[in-house]
Write a protein that holds these residues in place. Structure first.
Motif, PDB file in Angstrom:
ATOM      1  N   MET A   1       0.835  -1.175   0.000  1.00  0.00           N
ATOM      2  CA  MET A   1       0.000   0.000   0.000  1.00  0.00           C
ATOM      3  C   MET A   1       0.886   1.245   0.000  1.00  0.00           C
ATOM      4  N   THR A   2       0.538   2.180  -0.834  1.00  0.00           N
ATOM      5  CA  THR A   2       1.249   3.453  -0.878  1.00  0.00           C
ATOM      6  C   THR A   2       0.876   4.277   0.349  1.00  0.00           C
ATOM      7  N   SER A   3       1.860   4.986   0.886  1.00  0.00           N
ATOM      8  CA  SER A   3       1.635   5.832   2.059  1.00  0.00           C
ATOM      9  C   SER A   3       2.051   7.259   1.758  1.00  0.00           C
ATOM     10  N   ILE A   4       1.278   8.187   2.279  1.00  0.00           N
ATOM     11  CA  ILE A   4       1.612   9.604   2.234  1.00  0.00           C
ATOM     12  C   ILE A   4       2.203   9.946   3.591  1.00  0.00           C
ATOM     13  N   VAL A   5       3.413  10.500   3.588  1.00  0.00           N
ATOM     14  CA  VAL A   5       4.103  10.842   4.828  1.00  0.00           C
ATOM     15  C   VAL A   5       4.218  12.364   4.907  1.00  0.00           C
ATOM     16  N   LEU A   6       3.645  12.952   5.953  1.00  0.00           N
ATOM     17  CA  LEU A   6       3.764  14.392   6.180  1.00  0.00           C
ATOM     18  C   LEU A   6       4.697  14.604   7.357  1.00  0.00           C
ATOM     19  N   VAL A   7       5.816  15.255   7.097  1.00  0.00           N
ATOM     20  CA  VAL A   7       6.815  15.527   8.127  1.00  0.00           C
ATOM     21  C   VAL A   7       6.571  16.926   8.681  1.00  0.00           C
ATOM     22  N   HIS A   8       6.165  16.986   9.930  1.00  0.00           N
ATOM     23  CA  HIS A   8       5.925  18.240  10.660  1.00  0.00           C
ATOM     24  C   HIS A   8       4.897  19.147   9.977  1.00  0.00           C
ATOM     25  N   PRO A   9       3.743  18.625   9.571  1.00  0.00           N
ATOM     26  CA  PRO A   9       2.756  19.510   8.939  1.00  0.00           C
ATOM     27  C   PRO A   9       2.304  20.594   9.911  1.00  0.00           C
ATOM     28  N   GLU A  10       1.999  21.762   9.360  1.00  0.00           N
ATOM     29  CA  GLU A  10       1.659  22.912  10.204  1.00  0.00           C
ATOM     30  C   GLU A  10       0.190  23.323  10.128  1.00  0.00           C
TER      31      GLU A  10
END
Length: 151
Positions: free
Chosen positions: A1-10
């Motif tokens: 499964m593809t994953s969306i990774v958000l690093v430190h979203p504001e």
């Protein structure tokens, strides 16, 4: 499964919209702390509409914790930055790709970029009047490109 990774979203609205995209495309949403909001923020859920309860959500205290637990292969990682040397049209995305995006105001932290510089891609811009797109728009474009059938 593809994953969306958000690093430190504001911005909670962006994260909510990204979550809605994840539900639509059957992708996982991975949030790397610290976040610029609390996960119970009503703006987050409003942007995700009634879909937030359907999001496959994983949270990690840090990028290092994510790497330690998930141990992604290098060919799974695709880091999106406006100044990346290659277009997001070029790679062949595996079904278990991690599409990684930084915070809205500063992008990805420099240590992450330096450690994975050969995995960076960008959305091409035809106009020099726009530096970057909104995070939720960029994620949507990238997610659809990643699941595009190869010809």
């Amino acid at each position: 499964m593809t994953s969306i990774v958000l690093v430190h979203p504001e911005i909670p609205g962006n994260t909510g919209a990204v979550g809605r995209t994840c539900v639509a495309l059957d992708m996982e949403l991975v949030l790397i702390h610290p976040l610029g909001f609390v996960i119970t923020d009503t703006r987050l859920k409003r942007s995700g509409l009634d879909y937030w309860q359907h999001i496959r959500l994983a949270e990690f205290a840090s990028w290092e914790a994510f790497l330690a637990e998930r141990a992604p292969r290098e060919d799974q990682l695709f880091l999106f930055e406006e100044y990346a040397p290659r277009s997001f049209y070029e790679p062949v995305y595996p079904d278990d790709a991690y599409l990684v995006f930084g915070k809205e105001t500063k992008g990805l932290p420099q240590p992450i970029v330096e450690a994975h510089h050969d995995r960076m891609v960008c959305l091409p811009m035809r106009s020099d009047k726009v530096r970057s797109l909104n995070l939720a728009n960029t994620v949507a474009a990238a997610a659809y490109q990643a699941i595009r059938p190869s010809s």
